[in-house]
Structure formats: C-alpha cells, structure tokens
Motif scaffolding. Sequence first.
Motif: not given
Length: 430
Positions: A159-163, A167-171, A190-194, A197-201
Amino acid sequence: MNAYCQEEFFSRAELIRLQEVRLRTTMARAARSPFYAEQFARAGVDLASIQGPQDIVRLPFTTKDDLRSAYPSRMLTRPVSDMVRLHASSGTTGSATVIYYTRNDIDSWADLMARCMHMVGVRAEDTFQNMSGYGLFTGGLGIHYGAERLGCLTIPAGAGNSKRQLKLLEDFQVSVIHIIPPYALHLGTVKDELGYTPDRLKLRVALIGAEPHTAAIRQRIEDVYGIKAYNSYGLSEMNGPGVAFECLEQNGMHIWEDAYLPEIVDPETGRPLPDGEIGELVITTLCREGMPLIRYRTKDLTRFLPGDCPCGRKHRRLDRIMGRADDMIIIKGVNIYPMQVEQVLMSIPEVGQNYLIVLEREGYLDQMRVKVEVKEEFFVEDMRELKNLQSRISSRLRDEILITARIDLVEQNSLPNSEGKAQRVLDLRK
Ligand code: AMP
Ligand code: ZN
C-alpha cells in the motif's frame, strides 16, 4: 465457455450434490476441534442428521465472539504443526481473531482467487500489481497467490507511496491491479498531477474491494484510468478475498458455492430470509481443513440477487455489501471497533467520560479524528502539556488500531451527551 475449472459452471444440481458431500466432511472435521466438539455437544447436534444444505438451519451460528473465545487455537481440527500460515484481524489486544491455514487451505484459496481473476479475463500474460497492504491483512498474500497461480508476473507493491506505484505501473506495463476504492481515486489524482497520460500506462482491469463502495465510485475509478473495475468480496474468516466476485456482467458478485455455503438471515432473529431480501450474510466453509467455520455470522448486509446471470454461472450472486449489522468501522482497509478506541482512551488517566470518533474524507482519502474530553483538573492552560497528552493518545491509539488519528482535546461535558446509546462514531464520509 472459458472456465478456470469445472466447478465454475456446475449446474445447480451438481453444486448441491457437491455441497452435500463437502458439508458432511466439514462437519466431521469441525467436530475434531475442541471448540466445535463442545458446541455441538451443548446444542445436541447429531452429526448423522446433517446430510445437506437443507439441514444447516439446525446448527448453531458461529460468531466473532466465538472466534475470540477460541483464541488462539481452539478451533483447529489438527495440531498447530499441520498449519502453514495464519492471518489475524487488526488489533493487538484481546479482540484479535486468528485464522489458520493448512497447505491445502492455502492451495484451494489460491485457486479460488485465480478463478475470480480468470473470470474477468486476467491471464498468464498479464502483469499484476497488488497495491493492498501485505502482512496480516489477507488482501496482500491472498490475492498475490491467486495471481501467481494464474501465472501473472506479480508485483507485491503493497500500500501507499503513490509515486513509486505509478513508476512500477509504467515501467512494467502493468495491466491488472488490486487496489482499495478510496486509494484508487487518490492515486488517480496523483497520476494526473504527475502527467501520466493514458498512453504511458497499459492498465486494463482493476480488482476493487475490501470495503463498501457505491456503483458511482466504481464508475469514477473506471473513468479515471479508462479500465474495467470488478468488485471483490471476502473476509479473513473465510480465507480472505476470493469468496465472491463480479463477472464481466458487473451485476452482483458470484459467491463460489462449491467452497462456501451462503445464507441470508434476519440479523435480529437469525431466521433465513427469502431470496431478494436484505439481511446478514452467513457462511459455512465447505473446503477448509484446518479451521472450518459453521454458519459464521459475517455481519455484512446484502441480499441474493434473484434470477440467473447471463454469464451462465449458477453460483448465486450477492448484491453490493450495504453496510454492517454491527458497529465495525473500516478505514483505509483496516477494521476497527469503537471499543478498541475506547479501551485505549480509558486507560489514560487524563481522559474524561466522553469521546467521539469522526470519520472524514479529505480529497479521496479517509481520515480518522477522535474528539476526546479531558478531565477538568487536567484541562490546564499550559499548551505544552496538552500537546504532550495529544501525542501520547495518538501514539497509543496507533499501537492498537494501526491508524494515525488526529486527536482533538475538548473540555469536559462539551461533547453531545445522549440519553440512550451513546453515539461513538460520526461518519462524514458518505
Ligand atoms: P477483513 O477480514 O479485514 O478482510 O475484512 C472483511 C470485511 O471487509 C468484510 O466483512 C466486509 O465488511 C468488508 N469487505 C470486504 N470486501 C468488501 C466489498 N467488496 N464490499 C464491501 N465490503 C467489503
Ligand atoms: Zn455472472
């Protein structure tokens, strides 16, 4: 039909036949535990008279209090050395409850969970990220084992540590996640703030559950990520997740009736209710070896959805959980009883009679605030002392309930004093 296992598409008749066999095995096993041996004797249960689901109403219920009284191991059907894992409910004092698992129990649990995920299209090619807390909470390892059983590359993110989550989701191009609903919405922000964009995930599916949520919240989660989200229901007493799960229809959760024998009863009288009526869900385990539970009162309020599901599965569907028949609070996926808070507060000499637990939602995250009356003689002008008391209460509470609560100290008699049952919880999250 693309089935994970044959039981998934059993007809009603096949399911009931299997339930009969498994119920008899379960009863015989249960009778070997000190707790049930005693309970059956007291209730005059004749094992031979329990032949199938229709006979179950003659058996006594098992409650959370029974689990507590059997703590730590009086419900085991075999020696502790035959067990390979335990999970426990939150709470560090006498209120904890423990569930043990044999190797076969872990195995059939993983299969049930894998069946759920397979049902909504998760496959070995998927990469799965589990964002639920690990540890004693079953949402971690329970779902983890199911995903591995399916063959998914499984990331135990916790749980937690959104950043880091993002990063895991994308990498790793994660396609399936497990996440509790409020956190899904928070992470979406947080996803939108950082700037993800949809193409990255590459996300496609979310399993969401662990606490009540509305259809509107699900819709929001689906919109925020552009995915499908499926409701996942379970409780530690019944292994954990994998008890009931939505199919692609997203209209009710199929409860796996080859593994669980469900009933809906009137929470007041305990009498069975007809299909379609809302009541308390009661479950008997049908596959569990180490620690079977007979007619366990879940306290969860729901109903059987009438009619057949277009997906073809005959396991009955449960409606969304509408709430609880007791006063348990679920916050950040952790279960808390007001009594746990009370116990802590009342062990602190400066604390007065009254307190109020306020549950709030900040953005998408739940917060707990506890308003605590301080005895007159301690309610001094000295800010330092009050601050000190505040942090003492907060850390004692954290030790007990694992949640950091904000503490408001208030004067004696300033909280509402009701005549009858005191209102201990004010839930402003709805
Ligand atoms: P735990 O034993 O800590 O996993 O908590 C189990 C409890 O969480 C259940 O008895 C329900 O009250 C709640 N819960 C779990 N899944 C759901 C769900 N999908 N919807 C609503 N409540 C849920
Ligand atoms: Zn279905």
